[in-house]
Design a protein around this motif. Structure first.
Motif, PDB file in Angstrom:
ATOM      1  N   VAL A 134      -9.102  -7.976   4.762  1.00  0.00           N
ATOM      2  CA  VAL A 134      -9.007  -6.178   4.535  1.00  0.00           C
ATOM      3  C   VAL A 134      -8.402  -5.854   3.315  1.00  0.00           C
ATOM      4  O   VAL A 134      -7.150  -6.350   3.212  1.00  0.00           O
ATOM      5  CB  VAL A 134      -8.605  -5.591   5.964  1.00  0.00           C
ATOM      6  CG1 VAL A 134      -8.361  -4.213   5.701  1.00  0.00           C
ATOM      7  CG2 VAL A 134      -9.185  -6.114   7.080  1.00  0.00           C
ATOM      8  N   VAL A 135      -8.885  -4.915   2.638  1.00  0.00           N
ATOM      9  CA  VAL A 135      -8.291  -4.372   1.470  1.00  0.00           C
ATOM     10  C   VAL A 135      -7.966  -2.934   2.127  1.00  0.00           C
ATOM     11  O   VAL A 135      -8.734  -2.250   2.556  1.00  0.00           O
ATOM     12  CB  VAL A 135      -9.124  -4.389   0.364  1.00  0.00           C
ATOM     13  CG1 VAL A 135      -8.405  -3.096  -0.613  1.00  0.00           C
ATOM     14  CG2 VAL A 135      -9.213  -5.736  -0.318  1.00  0.00           C
ATOM     15  N   VAL A 136      -6.684  -2.539   1.593  1.00  0.00           N
ATOM     16  CA  VAL A 136      -6.486  -1.066   2.123  1.00  0.00           C
ATOM     17  C   VAL A 136      -5.784  -0.426   0.522  1.00  0.00           C
ATOM     18  O   VAL A 136      -4.936  -0.812   0.026  1.00  0.00           O
ATOM     19  CB  VAL A 136      -5.206  -1.008   2.959  1.00  0.00           C
ATOM     20  CG1 VAL A 136      -4.915   0.450   3.175  1.00  0.00           C
ATOM     21  CG2 VAL A 136      -5.547  -1.400   4.494  1.00  0.00           C
ATOM     22  N   ALA A 137      -6.589   0.681   0.245  1.00  0.00           N
ATOM     23  CA  ALA A 137      -6.286   1.084  -1.079  1.00  0.00           C
ATOM     24  C   ALA A 137      -5.455   2.396  -0.780  1.00  0.00           C
ATOM     25  O   ALA A 137      -6.049   3.270  -0.179  1.00  0.00           O
ATOM     26  CB  ALA A 137      -7.518   1.467  -1.570  1.00  0.00           C
ATOM     27  N   GLY A 138      -4.061   2.298  -0.950  1.00  0.00           N
ATOM     28  CA  GLY A 138      -3.149   3.556  -0.931  1.00  0.00           C
ATOM     29  C   GLY A 138      -2.131   3.137  -0.003  1.00  0.00           C
ATOM     30  O   GLY A 138      -2.555   3.045   1.242  1.00  0.00           O
ATOM     31  N   ALA A 139      -0.838   3.207  -0.321  1.00  0.00           N
ATOM     32  CA  ALA A 139       0.231   2.860   0.720  1.00  0.00           C
ATOM     33  C   ALA A 139       1.191   3.705   1.037  1.00  0.00           C
ATOM     34  O   ALA A 139       2.389   3.760   1.085  1.00  0.00           O
ATOM     35  CB  ALA A 139       1.196   1.785   0.021  1.00  0.00           C
ATOM     36  N   GLY A 140       0.488   5.005   1.229  1.00  0.00           N
ATOM     37  CA  GLY A 140       1.199   6.381   2.078  1.00  0.00           C
ATOM     38  C   GLY A 140       1.377   5.897   3.463  1.00  0.00           C
ATOM     39  O   GLY A 140       0.964   4.722   4.072  1.00  0.00           O
ATOM     40  N   GLY A 141       1.265   6.945   4.255  1.00  0.00           N
ATOM     41  CA  GLY A 141       1.172   6.751   5.916  1.00  0.00           C
ATOM     42  C   GLY A 141      -0.129   6.245   6.330  1.00  0.00           C
ATOM     43  O   GLY A 141       0.147   5.240   7.238  1.00  0.00           O
ATOM     44  N   CYS A 142      -1.006   6.707   5.895  1.00  0.00           N
ATOM     45  CA  CYS A 142      -2.430   6.127   6.468  1.00  0.00           C
ATOM     46  C   CYS A 142      -2.574   4.567   6.007  1.00  0.00           C
ATOM     47  O   CYS A 142      -2.991   3.871   7.037  1.00  0.00           O
ATOM     48  CB  CYS A 142      -3.613   7.167   5.826  1.00  0.00           C
ATOM     49  SG  CYS A 142      -5.212   6.405   6.239  1.00  0.00           S
ATOM     50  N   GLY A 143      -2.251   4.228   4.891  1.00  0.00           N
ATOM     51  CA  GLY A 143      -2.623   2.785   4.372  1.00  0.00           C
ATOM     52  C   GLY A 143      -1.666   1.748   5.164  1.00  0.00           C
ATOM     53  O   GLY A 143      -2.016   0.913   5.551  1.00  0.00           O
ATOM     54  N   LEU A 144      -0.427   2.342   5.223  1.00  0.00           N
ATOM     55  CA  LEU A 144       0.666   1.499   5.809  1.00  0.00           C
ATOM     56  C   LEU A 144       0.275   1.266   7.326  1.00  0.00           C
ATOM     57  O   LEU A 144       0.279   0.198   7.843  1.00  0.00           O
ATOM     58  CB  LEU A 144       2.057   2.041   5.871  1.00  0.00           C
ATOM     59  CG  LEU A 144       2.699   2.200   4.375  1.00  0.00           C
ATOM     60  CD1 LEU A 144       3.929   2.975   4.420  1.00  0.00           C
ATOM     61  CD2 LEU A 144       2.990   0.628   3.827  1.00  0.00           C
ATOM     62  N   ALA A 204      -9.098   3.094  11.998  1.00  0.00           N
ATOM     63  CA  ALA A 204      -9.676   2.316  10.990  1.00  0.00           C
ATOM     64  C   ALA A 204      -9.124   0.791  10.895  1.00  0.00           C
ATOM     65  O   ALA A 204     -10.054  -0.012  11.016  1.00  0.00           O
ATOM     66  CB  ALA A 204      -9.480   2.966   9.437  1.00  0.00           C
ATOM     67  N   GLY A 205      -7.884   0.900  11.210  1.00  0.00           N
ATOM     68  CA  GLY A 205      -7.307  -0.911  10.976  1.00  0.00           C
ATOM     69  C   GLY A 205      -7.834  -1.490  12.234  1.00  0.00           C
ATOM     70  O   GLY A 205      -8.059  -2.578  12.115  1.00  0.00           O
ATOM     71  N   ASP A 206      -7.704  -0.798  13.274  1.00  0.00           N
ATOM     72  CA  ASP A 206      -8.145  -1.533  14.704  1.00  0.00           C
ATOM     73  C   ASP A 206      -9.713  -1.682  14.683  1.00  0.00           C
ATOM     74  O   ASP A 206     -10.140  -2.777  15.189  1.00  0.00           O
ATOM     75  CB  ASP A 206      -7.832  -0.549  15.795  1.00  0.00           C
ATOM     76  CG  ASP A 206      -6.498  -0.402  16.367  1.00  0.00           C
ATOM     77  OD1 ASP A 206      -5.878  -1.268  15.835  1.00  0.00           O
ATOM     78  OD2 ASP A 206      -6.010   0.627  16.996  1.00  0.00           O
ATOM     79  N   HIS A 207     -10.643  -0.824  14.318  1.00  0.00           N
ATOM     80  CA  HIS A 207     -11.780  -1.087  14.348  1.00  0.00           C
ATOM     81  C   HIS A 207     -12.292  -1.910  13.217  1.00  0.00           C
ATOM     82  O   HIS A 207     -13.092  -2.965  13.311  1.00  0.00           O
ATOM     83  CB  HIS A 207     -12.756   0.225  14.005  1.00  0.00           C
ATOM     84  CG  HIS A 207     -14.147   0.308  14.169  1.00  0.00           C
ATOM     85  ND1 HIS A 207     -15.154  -0.177  13.181  1.00  0.00           N
ATOM     86  CD2 HIS A 207     -14.917   0.348  15.383  1.00  0.00           C
ATOM     87  CE1 HIS A 207     -16.258  -0.086  13.769  1.00  0.00           C
ATOM     88  NE2 HIS A 207     -16.142   0.024  15.122  1.00  0.00           N
ATOM     89  N   ALA A 208     -11.674  -1.907  12.001  1.00  0.00           N
ATOM     90  CA  ALA A 208     -12.086  -2.924  11.093  1.00  0.00           C
ATOM     91  C   ALA A 208     -11.827  -4.524  11.558  1.00  0.00           C
ATOM     92  O   ALA A 208     -12.563  -5.408  11.247  1.00  0.00           O
ATOM     93  CB  ALA A 208     -11.184  -2.908   9.684  1.00  0.00           C
ATOM     94  N   ALA A 209     -10.627  -4.557  12.387  1.00  0.00           N
ATOM     95  CA  ALA A 209     -10.072  -5.893  12.761  1.00  0.00           C
ATOM     96  C   ALA A 209     -11.159  -6.431  14.012  1.00  0.00           C
ATOM     97  O   ALA A 209     -11.524  -7.442  14.100  1.00  0.00           O
ATOM     98  CB  ALA A 209      -8.736  -5.721  13.254  1.00  0.00           C
TER      99      ALA A 209
END
Length: 459
Positions: A8-18, A443-448
């Protein structure tokens, strides 16, 4: 062709990305988290750290029984039923699970905010860390990320493109300090926030707030929107935004709207009120922008002052002598350099409105009379963040114009459409932070889950 490959790539390390990175990493996936600045901040860091949720154990302990459906109805009523009902309900159903996951799995101390309710919320549903500070949330989330060896966090690394193959996203192009890199990924989550720092886009889509102070993160220039639109992603509600009516003019610090909701009011430099302050700090921002010299003054009393000292920003303002005070309204007017006679009359009229339960502006929220030592502070309106973005479904998957899914692509927070409808009046306090953390978790849960499913199917 590839410089690296991850799950998984996450672009952006604010609250959503973290949150998205942590959710995916918990499922033993390799996650690459890219942040284009050299800091881990984002709009979450500048927020009050208050996350709305329905049905949490914290509410139940306080005797509050609330369903996600009730919370969704409040949000829809506030935005005049302009947000997608299914998306709104999905986020509300995620809210309690999000709060308890943050408390139990991440060890973040959260509690129910009991001091006051925000406009449109039928129950106390805000949950926040002890400092009532978004910066504390970001620090805790960042600390959790560092504990995961399967999360690779890289700063000064900007998403520049999505790589497609057979109508699917298969990777990203990242501009790093070492040049451009191509990262292959099974899933990509866009968490780069909205376009509040892009003056051109703000003037184009939301000109009514373009002249206000921008109080969000400087990196929020609409990157995800521009990049995903090139591959056919649909956009929604770009005219929506969160404004705020109360940034301390002297210090650039947010003055909590609790000053209003606990019984205060606002006047212009001439000492006149100019609307129903209790309607909400977002939509009231454009009213402040129309006042002489584009600012206002919040008036409240000692009781409110003492109760709000538990909020970190408010306490900081107090320690900086940001508030003016006096024993009489005439003395306060003099200290604030407001027309003395006009403010005296306004104060008397407001006092009478408390007795009647309604004023000429239609305000009906009057928790108390203002008594004793009085306080005031000069404030300016601000744009906090945009609330429109990429169209997503209830799994936070990015959609095309025909509502088909762009395979392997997700979005959350300001990069995606929120639940605030199409205008400033649709913003209910906490909508932005809930959309960031909630859709990040979804998003993180569904992607996994999809990666694990696809592994089983290819065996």
């Amino acid at each position: 062709m590839w410089d690296a490959e991850v799950d998984v790539v996450v672009a952006g390390a604010g609250g959503c990305g973290l949150v998205a990175a942590l959710a995916a990493a918990e499922q033993d996936l390799e996650v690459a988290l890219f942040e284009k600045t050299e800091f881990i901040l984002g709009n979450t860091a500048s927020s009050a750290g208050m996350i709305p949720a329905a049905g949490t154990r914290f509410q139940k302990k306080a005797g509050i029984i609330e369903t996600p459906e009730e919370m969704a109805e409040d949000i829809l009523k506030k935005n005049h039923y302009e947000s997608d009902p299914e998306l709104t309900l999905a986020l509300c159903r995620e809210s309690a699970k999000l709060i308890e996951w943050m408390a139990d799995s991440l060890g973040i101390e959260l509690s129910l905010v009991k001091e006051f309710s925000y406009p449109g919320q039928r129950n106390r549903r805000m949950h926040a860390p002890p400092s009532r500070s978004g910066l504390e949330l970001i620090k805790k989330l960042r600390m959790e990320v560092t504990k995961h060896e399967n999360i690779y966090l890289t700063l000064k690394s900007e998403l520049t493109d999505l790589i497609m193959e057979n109508e699917k996203v298969i990777g990203v192009e990242i501009n790093t300090s070492h040049g451009k890199q191509r990262i292959k990924a099974k899933k990509v989550i866009l968490a780069t926030n909205g376009f509040g720092a892009n003056k051109e886009l703000v003037k184009n889509y939301i000109p009514e707030i373009a002249d206000a102070l921008y109080f969000g993160y400087e990196a929020n220039t609409g990157d995800a929107i521009k990049i995903a639109e090139k591959i056919g992603a649909a956009l929604d509600s770009l005219t929506a935004y969160q404004g705020h009516s109360a940034v301390a003019d002297s210090a650039g610090i947010l003055v909590t709207w609790g000053t209003i909701m606990m019984g205060g009011f606002m006047v212009n430099k001439n000492g006149h009120r100019f609307g129903d302050e209790s309607q909400g700090y977002s939509e009231f921002a454009k009213e402040v922008l129309l006042q002489p010299e584009k600012h206002g003054y919040i008036i409240f009393d000692e009781e409110i002052y003492q109760q709000l000292l538990s909020i970190e920003d408010f306490k900081n303002l107090s320690e900086m002598n940001g508030f003016k005070s006096a024993e009489t309204i005439e003395g306060l007017a003099k200290t604030l350099n407001i027309d003395i006679e006009n403010l005296r009359v306004t104060f008397e009229e407001f006092d009478q409105a408390v007795d009647v339960g309604e004023d000429a502006f239609g305000r009906t929220s009057f928790p108390k009379k203002l008594n004793g030592q009085l306080y005031g502070i000069r404030v300016v309106p601000a744009l906090f963040h945009t609330q429109g973005g990429l169209r997503i479904n209830t799994h936070a998957q990015v959609l095309r114009q025909n509502n088909s899914v762009i395979n392997n692509l997700y979005a959350g927070g300001g990069a995606a459409v929120g639940v605030s409808g199409n205008h400033s009046y649709g913003y209910m306090s906490g909508n932005g932070l809930l959309s960031a953390l909630g859709f990040g978790k979804i998003a993180g849960d569904h992607a996994a889950a999809m990666i694990k499913k696809e592994r089983v199917e290819t065996k």
